[in-house]
Write a protein that holds these residues in place. Structure first.
Motif, PDB file in Angstrom:
ATOM      1  N   HIS A  82     -12.486 -83.296  69.172  1.00  0.00           N
ATOM      2  CA  HIS A  82     -13.093 -82.191  68.432  1.00  0.00           C
ATOM      3  C   HIS A  82     -12.673 -80.826  68.988  1.00  0.00           C
ATOM      4  CE1 HIS A  82     -15.398 -85.546  66.945  1.00  0.00           C
ATOM      5  NE2 HIS A  82     -15.782 -84.772  65.958  1.00  0.00           N
ATOM      6  N   GLY A  83     -11.728 -80.830  69.905  1.00  0.00           N
ATOM      7  CA  GLY A  83     -11.199 -79.572  70.438  1.00  0.00           C
ATOM      8  C   GLY A  83     -12.222 -78.786  71.244  1.00  0.00           C
ATOM      9  N   ILE A  84     -13.162 -79.479  71.867  1.00  0.00           N
ATOM     10  CA  ILE A  84     -14.206 -78.790  72.630  1.00  0.00           C
ATOM     11  C   ILE A  84     -13.826 -78.742  74.110  1.00  0.00           C
ATOM     12  CG2 ILE A  84     -16.645 -78.926  73.335  1.00  0.00           C
ATOM     13  CD1 ILE A  84     -16.928 -80.417  70.467  1.00  0.00           C
ATOM     14  N   PRO A  85     -13.675 -77.532  74.669  1.00  0.00           N
ATOM     15  CA  PRO A  85     -13.282 -77.428  76.073  1.00  0.00           C
ATOM     16  C   PRO A  85     -14.360 -77.973  77.007  1.00  0.00           C
ATOM     17  CG  PRO A  85     -13.326 -75.247  75.017  1.00  0.00           C
ATOM     18  CD  PRO A  85     -13.929 -76.220  74.058  1.00  0.00           C
ATOM     19  N   PHE A  86     -13.941 -78.736  77.989  1.00  0.00           N
ATOM     20  CA  PHE A  86     -14.932 -79.240  78.943  1.00  0.00           C
ATOM     21  C   PHE A  86     -14.363 -79.310  80.351  1.00  0.00           C
ATOM     22  CE2 PHE A  86     -13.480 -83.548  79.961  1.00  0.00           C
ATOM     23  CZ  PHE A  86     -12.614 -83.855  78.908  1.00  0.00           C
ATOM     24  N   SER A  87     -15.265 -79.325  81.305  1.00  0.00           N
ATOM     25  CA  SER A  87     -14.891 -79.585  82.695  1.00  0.00           C
ATOM     26  C   SER A  87     -15.894 -80.587  83.238  1.00  0.00           C
ATOM     27  CB  SER A  87     -14.866 -78.294  83.507  1.00  0.00           C
ATOM     28  OG  SER A  87     -15.902 -77.461  83.104  1.00  0.00           O
ATOM     29  N   ILE A  88     -15.594 -81.127  84.403  1.00  0.00           N
ATOM     30  CA  ILE A  88     -16.433 -82.199  84.948  1.00  0.00           C
ATOM     31  C   ILE A  88     -17.162 -81.728  86.194  1.00  0.00           C
ATOM     32  CG2 ILE A  88     -16.336 -84.494  86.045  1.00  0.00           C
ATOM     33  CD1 ILE A  88     -14.156 -85.219  84.095  1.00  0.00           C
ATOM     34  N   ILE A  89     -18.440 -82.050  86.247  1.00  0.00           N
ATOM     35  CA  ILE A  89     -19.215 -81.770  87.460  1.00  0.00           C
ATOM     36  C   ILE A  89     -19.688 -83.097  88.030  1.00  0.00           C
ATOM     37  CG2 ILE A  89     -21.322 -80.759  88.393  1.00  0.00           C
ATOM     38  CD1 ILE A  89     -21.062 -78.441  86.592  1.00  0.00           C
ATOM     39  N   MET A  90     -19.225 -83.402  89.221  1.00  0.00           N
ATOM     40  CA  MET A  90     -19.719 -84.582  89.937  1.00  0.00           C
ATOM     41  C   MET A  90     -21.040 -84.183  90.593  1.00  0.00           C
ATOM     42  SD  MET A  90     -17.707 -87.232  89.890  1.00  0.00           S
ATOM     43  CE  MET A  90     -16.143 -87.593  89.133  1.00  0.00           C
ATOM     44  N   THR A  91     -22.060 -85.020  90.431  1.00  0.00           N
ATOM     45  CA  THR A  91     -23.390 -84.677  90.964  1.00  0.00           C
ATOM     46  C   THR A  91     -23.806 -85.596  92.128  1.00  0.00           C
ATOM     47  OG1 THR A  91     -24.567 -86.150  89.441  1.00  0.00           O
ATOM     48  CG2 THR A  91     -24.128 -83.910  88.672  1.00  0.00           C
ATOM     49  N   LYS A  92     -24.871 -85.185  92.802  1.00  0.00           N
ATOM     50  CA  LYS A  92     -25.549 -85.972  93.850  1.00  0.00           C
ATOM     51  C   LYS A  92     -24.634 -86.316  95.017  1.00  0.00           C
ATOM     52  CE  LYS A  92     -28.710 -87.763  90.295  1.00  0.00           C
ATOM     53  NZ  LYS A  92     -29.628 -88.799  89.853  1.00  0.00           N
ATOM     54  N   LEU A  93     -23.771 -85.370  95.401  1.00  0.00           N
ATOM     55  CA  LEU A  93     -22.850 -85.634  96.507  1.00  0.00           C
ATOM     56  C   LEU A  93     -23.567 -85.910  97.825  1.00  0.00           C
ATOM     57  CD1 LEU A  93     -20.478 -84.666  94.605  1.00  0.00           C
ATOM     58  CD2 LEU A  93     -19.392 -83.957  96.728  1.00  0.00           C
ATOM     59  N   ASP A  94     -24.808 -85.415  97.947  1.00  0.00           N
ATOM     60  CA  ASP A  94     -25.561 -85.669  99.185  1.00  0.00           C
ATOM     61  C   ASP A  94     -25.868 -87.152  99.366  1.00  0.00           C
ATOM     62  OD1 ASP A  94     -28.703 -85.844  98.013  1.00  0.00           O
ATOM     63  OD2 ASP A  94     -27.318 -84.668  96.814  1.00  0.00           O
ATOM     64  N   LYS A  95     -25.726 -87.939  98.311  1.00  0.00           N
ATOM     65  CA  LYS A  95     -26.046 -89.370  98.407  1.00  0.00           C
ATOM     66  C   LYS A  95     -24.838 -90.230  98.737  1.00  0.00           C
ATOM     67  CE  LYS A  95     -30.212 -89.658  95.655  1.00  0.00           C
ATOM     68  NZ  LYS A  95     -30.973 -90.608  94.876  1.00  0.00           N
ATOM     69  N   LEU A  96     -23.710 -89.564  99.057  1.00  0.00           N
ATOM     70  CA  LEU A  96     -22.452 -90.287  99.216  1.00  0.00           C
ATOM     71  C   LEU A  96     -21.780 -89.901 100.530  1.00  0.00           C
ATOM     72  CD1 LEU A  96     -21.119 -92.005  96.924  1.00  0.00           C
ATOM     73  CD2 LEU A  96     -19.667 -90.056  96.485  1.00  0.00           C
ATOM     74  N   SER A  97     -21.150 -90.877 101.203  1.00  0.00           N
ATOM     75  CA  SER A  97     -20.394 -90.533 102.403  1.00  0.00           C
ATOM     76  C   SER A  97     -19.075 -89.892 101.966  1.00  0.00           C
ATOM     77  CB  SER A  97     -20.105 -91.796 103.211  1.00  0.00           C
ATOM     78  OG  SER A  97     -19.165 -92.590 102.509  1.00  0.00           O
ATOM     79  N   SER A  98     -18.447 -89.142 102.884  1.00  0.00           N
ATOM     80  CA  SER A  98     -17.212 -88.460 102.466  1.00  0.00           C
ATOM     81  C   SER A  98     -16.096 -89.462 102.162  1.00  0.00           C
ATOM     82  CB  SER A  98     -16.781 -87.430 103.502  1.00  0.00           C
ATOM     83  OG  SER A  98     -16.650 -88.063 104.738  1.00  0.00           O
ATOM     84  N   SER A  99     -16.098 -90.620 102.834  1.00  0.00           N
ATOM     85  CA  SER A  99     -15.040 -91.599 102.523  1.00  0.00           C
ATOM     86  C   SER A  99     -15.277 -92.233 101.151  1.00  0.00           C
ATOM     87  CB  SER A  99     -14.946 -92.664 103.614  1.00  0.00           C
ATOM     88  OG  SER A  99     -16.179 -93.328 103.721  1.00  0.00           O
ATOM     89  N   ASP A 100     -16.548 -92.491 100.805  1.00  0.00           N
ATOM     90  CA  ASP A 100     -16.832 -93.031  99.468  1.00  0.00           C
ATOM     91  C   ASP A 100     -16.524 -91.991  98.392  1.00  0.00           C
ATOM     92  OD1 ASP A 100     -17.503 -95.527 100.300  1.00  0.00           O
ATOM     93  OD2 ASP A 100     -19.670 -95.173 100.310  1.00  0.00           O
ATOM     94  N   LEU A 101     -16.777 -90.734  98.723  1.00  0.00           N
ATOM     95  CA  LEU A 101     -16.474 -89.686  97.744  1.00  0.00           C
ATOM     96  C   LEU A 101     -14.976 -89.644  97.461  1.00  0.00           C
ATOM     97  CD1 LEU A 101     -17.192 -87.250  95.970  1.00  0.00           C
ATOM     98  CD2 LEU A 101     -16.833 -85.805  97.969  1.00  0.00           C
ATOM     99  N   LYS A 102     -14.194 -89.694  98.527  1.00  0.00           N
ATOM    100  CA  LYS A 102     -12.739 -89.642  98.354  1.00  0.00           C
ATOM    101  C   LYS A 102     -12.266 -90.817  97.482  1.00  0.00           C
ATOM    102  CE  LYS A 102      -8.272 -89.414 100.560  1.00  0.00           C
ATOM    103  NZ  LYS A 102      -7.787 -90.006  99.318  1.00  0.00           N
ATOM    104  N   LYS A 103     -12.815 -91.976  97.793  1.00  0.00           N
ATOM    105  CA  LYS A 103     -12.452 -93.184  97.044  1.00  0.00           C
ATOM    106  C   LYS A 103     -12.826 -93.029  95.558  1.00  0.00           C
ATOM    107  CE  LYS A 103     -14.636 -97.033  97.998  1.00  0.00           C
ATOM    108  NZ  LYS A 103     -15.392 -97.789  98.982  1.00  0.00           N
ATOM    109  N   ASN A 104     -14.061 -92.594  95.310  1.00  0.00           N
ATOM    110  CA  ASN A 104     -14.524 -92.461  93.924  1.00  0.00           C
ATOM    111  C   ASN A 104     -13.759 -91.392  93.143  1.00  0.00           C
ATOM    112  OD1 ASN A 104     -16.290 -94.398  94.684  1.00  0.00           O
ATOM    113  ND2 ASN A 104     -18.161 -93.237  94.312  1.00  0.00           N
ATOM    114  N   LYS A 105     -13.414 -90.295  93.867  1.00  0.00           N
ATOM    115  CA  LYS A 105     -12.611 -89.224  93.253  1.00  0.00           C
ATOM    116  C   LYS A 105     -11.278 -89.781  92.768  1.00  0.00           C
ATOM    117  CE  LYS A 105     -13.204 -84.866  95.760  1.00  0.00           C
ATOM    118  NZ  LYS A 105     -12.660 -84.014  96.822  1.00  0.00           N
ATOM    119  N   ASP A 106     -10.604 -90.501  93.648  1.00  0.00           N
ATOM    120  CA  ASP A 106      -9.286 -91.067  93.310  1.00  0.00           C
ATOM    121  C   ASP A 106      -9.376 -91.999  92.115  1.00  0.00           C
ATOM    122  OD1 ASP A 106      -8.225 -89.669  95.358  1.00  0.00           O
ATOM    123  OD2 ASP A 106      -8.032 -91.376  96.748  1.00  0.00           O
TER     124      ASP A 106
END
Ligand code: GTP
Ligand code: MG
Length: 204
Positions: free
Chosen positions: A133-157
């Protein structure tokens, strides 16, 4: 961006009832319980501006908040949560689709994704619908405080890879936590940037 004022303006059950304005607005959308209302409160540095709840399906209408007398934040109901009744889900979806199809001053949709989970079909399909529909969007990942930095990296990838199967390039990504205020400045800066682009386009 400094937030001077942030005020609830109105709740609407239909797009036609939304504020009659040409001011730019930014919508927060995502699965029920992902943290849309909490993120709005975090960005505005206000505890209870948008109503939040541990039980999914809290936000049931299109809620407009006016910021600095010059733009709007829009809190929408969530989609795709099994614990929300079928009738509510259908009514939320109609509100969401009508809103994005009809709201002309909507500048950017922030699609919120829970950073703890693997990519979900409902989120990926919703982004495809926005794209179609041509609607501009961006993504916000939420609740980062609930995730370890290694899990975040993994999930990001995993998320980036999954999206690149469908898209030629990735939209902007923001990494946030409503409890630690992570990502606040970056998100507000991006809103400011989008508003400038919108205002320049209005002048042409
Ligand atoms: P609906 O209105 O039901 O669609 O949900 P919503 O997306 O607006 O979610 P809401 O902001 O109401 O938050 C849902 C739950 O997640 C609440 O219990 C919040 O306290 C919690 N929550 C939201 N953001 C965060 C965060 O960044 N970190 C943590 N730890 N909890 C969060
Ligand atoms: Mg909500």
């Amino acid at each position: 961006m400094f937030i001077h004022t942030a005020a609830f303006e109105k709740s609407s059950s239909k797009v036609k009832e939304c504020p009659d304005t040409t001011l730019p607005e930014f919508a927060f959308i995502g699965r029920s319980n992902v943290g849309k209302s909490s993120l709005i409160n975090m960005l505005m540095q206000r505890k209870d501006l948008a109503k939040t709840s541990g039980a999914p399906g809290k936000t049931r209408l299109i809620n407009h908040f006016k910021v600095n007398e010059s733009w709007y934040l829009v809190d929408l109901p969530g989609y795709g949560y099994a614990k929300v009744s079928k009738t509510d889900r259908a009514s939320f979806m109609k509100m969401i689709y009508d809103y994005f199809e009809q709201r002309e001053n909507m500048v950017n949709a922030f699609v919120l994704i829970d950073s703890r989970h693997a990519p979900l079909k409902s989120d990926l399909e919703f982004m495809i619908w926005l794209g179609e529909h041509g609607i501009p969007f961006s993504i916000i990942m939420t609740k980062l405080d609930k995730l370890s930095s290694s899990d975040l990296k993994k999930n990001k990838d995993v998320y980036h890879k999954k999206m690149l199967l469908e898209w030629d390039s990735l939209p902007p990504f923001f990494y946030t936590s409503a409890s630690s205020r992570l990502g606040r400045e970056e998100t507000l800066q991006y809103i400011e940037h989008c508003m400038k682009v919108y205002e320049d386009a209005q002048k042409e």
